[in-house]
Design an enzyme around this catalytic site. Sequence first.
Site: not given
Length: 306
Positions: A132, A135-136
Site C-alpha cells: 500500500c 499507507c506507507d
Amino acid sequence: MTYDLVIVGGGPAGLTAGIYAARARVKALIIERALAGGKLTSVDLIENYPGFPEPISGAELSSRMEEQVRRLGVPIKNADVAEVKVSPDGFVLRTRDEEITARTVIWATGSGPSPLGVPGEDRLRGRGVSYCAICDGFFFRDQEVAVVGGGDSAVQEALYLTRFVKKVYLIHRRDTFRATPILLEQLEANSKIEKIVNTVVKEIKGEEGVTGLELEEVTTGKQSFLPVSGVFIYVGVKPASHLVQDLVDLDRHGYIITDEKMATRTPGLFAAGDVRQKPLRQIVTAVADGAVAAMSAERYLRERKS
Ligand code: NAP
C-alpha cells in the site's frame, strides 16, 4: 432480529447495495471489518469515476459514499465475519461476538493483494515490504524504492510514490505493461521512474529492514542486486471468497460466478464487486454490481413473501 439483507463488505459494491436497499425499504445491515470504502480508501486520485472532472481521492469518495449510506439509515457494523451457514430462514453469519441472521446476503468482500511469494517477503513485511503506497509511501521520503508489477496498480502507485521518494524502480517480468494507456503515458513522462523489464525478483534482502532485491533477467538468467530501502508489491489480487466457497461456484482464480442478476448458485446469496468473476474491475463496475445485487435481493424477498 432477522435482517432482510446483510451485505458483507463495505467497499463501493457493498455501500451501493446499502443505498439501493435503503431506498427499496429493505431492512439491511452492512458488515465491514476495516474502513468503509475498502480498497478505495487507499487509492490516491481517481480520474475515471464519472461526475468528478477534477480527480477525487479514494478517501474522499469513500467517505462521501459512507455518508450517503448513513444518511439513508443503513447501519454499518464493524466486525469480521468468520462463518456463513444456510439456515431455514436464510443465512446465519457468525462474527467473533454474535450470530446475525439474514434472509438474503450480498457477498461484497472484494479482493486482497497477492503476495510475490519470494524469500524475505513475509519476514520483512511492514519493515520495507508493503502492499500500500498510500499507507506507507511517506516513510520512504527521499529514498530509493522498487515497485513490482506491470498492471494499473503498479504503475499508478509508482507514479504516486514519486511525490515523496528520490527514485522508483518499476520491475516487471515482461517488456510490455498491461496498465491502461493514460497511465503508461504518465509513466513515460516521469523522470523519477526507471523501468526494469523482463526481470523478476528472486529474493528480498535485509535484516532489520529491506536493503535490496536479488533480481534475475528472464531472457539471459543474469542475476543482479538492486539496493532499495522499500519494495511495493502489486502483482495482482486474490478474491476474498473462501468463506462462501461451499455455497457458490468459483472460477479457477477463486472469483465467484454469478448470473447477470448477481445471483450465485445458493438462492438468496448474491455477490457483487471485485470478488465476482467479470471482465472489468473498476469502481464503476463495483457500484453497478452493488445496485443490481440489492434490487435482485429485494425481488427475491418479495417473491418469497408472496
Ligand atoms: P493485474 O492487472 O492483475 O496486474 C498484475 C501485474 O502483476 C501484471 O503485470 C502481472 O504480470 C504481474 N504479476 C503477476 N504475478 C506476478 C509474479 N508472480 N511476479 C511478477 N509479476 C507478476 O493487477 P492490478 O494492477 O492490481 O489490477 C487489478 C484490477 O484492478 C485490474 O482489473 C485493474 O484494471 C484494476 N485497477 C484499475 C485502476 C485504474 O483504473 N486506475 C487502478 C488499479 C487497479 P503480467 O502482465 O506478465 O501478467
